[in-house]
Design an enzyme around this catalytic site. Sequence first.
Site, PDB file in Angstrom:
ATOM      1  CG  ASN A  76      -1.706   1.229   1.420  1.00 32.47           C
ATOM      2  OD1 ASN A  76      -1.781   2.059   0.513  1.00 32.47           O
ATOM      3  ND2 ASN A  76      -2.330   1.388   2.581  1.00 32.47           N
ATOM      4  CE  LYS A 120      -0.248   3.364   4.725  1.00 29.37           C
ATOM      5  NZ  LYS A 120      -0.174   3.522   6.173  1.00 29.37           N
ATOM      6  CG  HIS A 161      -5.938   2.187   5.108  1.00 30.98           C
ATOM      7  ND1 HIS A 161      -5.503   3.118   6.025  1.00 30.98           N
ATOM      8  CD2 HIS A 161      -4.934   1.296   4.975  1.00 30.98           C
ATOM      9  CE1 HIS A 161      -4.276   2.788   6.419  1.00 30.98           C
ATOM     10  NE2 HIS A 161      -3.915   1.679   5.796  1.00 30.98           N
ATOM     11  CD  GLU A 219      -2.986   5.692   6.657  1.00 31.29           C
ATOM     12  OE1 GLU A 219      -2.975   5.683   5.414  1.00 31.29           O
ATOM     13  OE2 GLU A 219      -2.072   5.184   7.340  1.00 31.29           O
ATOM     14  CD  GLU A 278      -3.693  -2.257   7.135  1.00 29.49           C
ATOM     15  OE1 GLU A 278      -2.611  -2.548   6.626  1.00 29.49           O
ATOM     16  OE2 GLU A 278      -4.304  -1.207   6.885  1.00 29.49           O
ATOM     17  N   GLY A 285       2.345   2.463  10.741  1.00 28.70           N
ATOM     18  CA  GLY A 285       3.301   3.559  10.584  1.00 28.70           C
ATOM     19  C   GLY A 285       4.034   3.915  11.863  1.00 28.70           C
ATOM     20  CB  SER A 337       5.071  -1.645  11.981  1.00 26.63           C
ATOM     21  OG  SER A 337       4.659  -0.309  12.183  1.00 26.63           O
TER      22      SER A 337
END
Length: 260
Positions: A6, A8, A96, A98, A168, A174, A214
């Site tokens: 991904n 991003k 996701h 985010e 996730e 991250g 991660s």
Amino acid sequence: MLVAGNWKMNTDVPEGRALADAIAEGLSSTAADRGDVDFLVCPPYVHLPAVREALADVPVAVGAQDMHAQDEGAYTGDVSAPMLSSIGCDAVILGHSERRTYYDETDAEVNAKAQQARAHDLVPIVCVGETLEQRKAGEADTVVRSQVDGALSDVSIDGADELIVAYEPIWAIGTGESAAAEQAQAMHAVIRDDLRERYGGDAADEVPLLYGGSMKPHNAYGLLSQPDIDGGLIGSASLEAESFLGIAEKAAEVLETSGH
Ligand code: PGA
């Protein structure tokens, strides 16, 4: 075993093309055996044609990072499933964290998008995961189950290759702090159970469940060797061919040693 990147909102188009070229080159070299590992990369929309072209001769599927739930219309700035299908996109990340955080995406919206993705032959990669506060409060399983149920309501699949679910945990994305392998496995088992209730044993047992948060070459083996972890959705480590392919080597090692 599926190794998915991904990207991003990273790289401009020439940089993305160079990254795809480097992945293609790495996969074409015979130096490392990556066996039966499957690959997917999800670059930004504007990169998709160039990345597809760069990966044309290697077995790497290409996906988008989101899409709209409607076919077309007055939705300035959005991209639809037919558009993605028309350029040969294979899959699409949906829900996701985010997008849930920055755009307030709800399970109902993720569900509408997942149905739309299936209607246009795109494999939805439905992302779920709890916050640190929810985990500390002992609510992680309930939260994740309700995200899975919300996202997959009325989403039918004819086979296990028509859906991917990515766990996730938000606190691991991250941050450099991945979930412990056993912790991730425990949640994957919860998700697998949920899918069994929804789709029956055979399909549910085969739907790829990816871990994201991660994942790096150094921790990939431990995570991927868990029985219900079928691959990774990789953010920052997918931005360099070396670390992305390094994770794939670990996946191949797992396949070789455990057959998982
Ligand atoms: P990360 O991102 O690997 O950088 O933690 C994973 C993701 O958000 O998909």
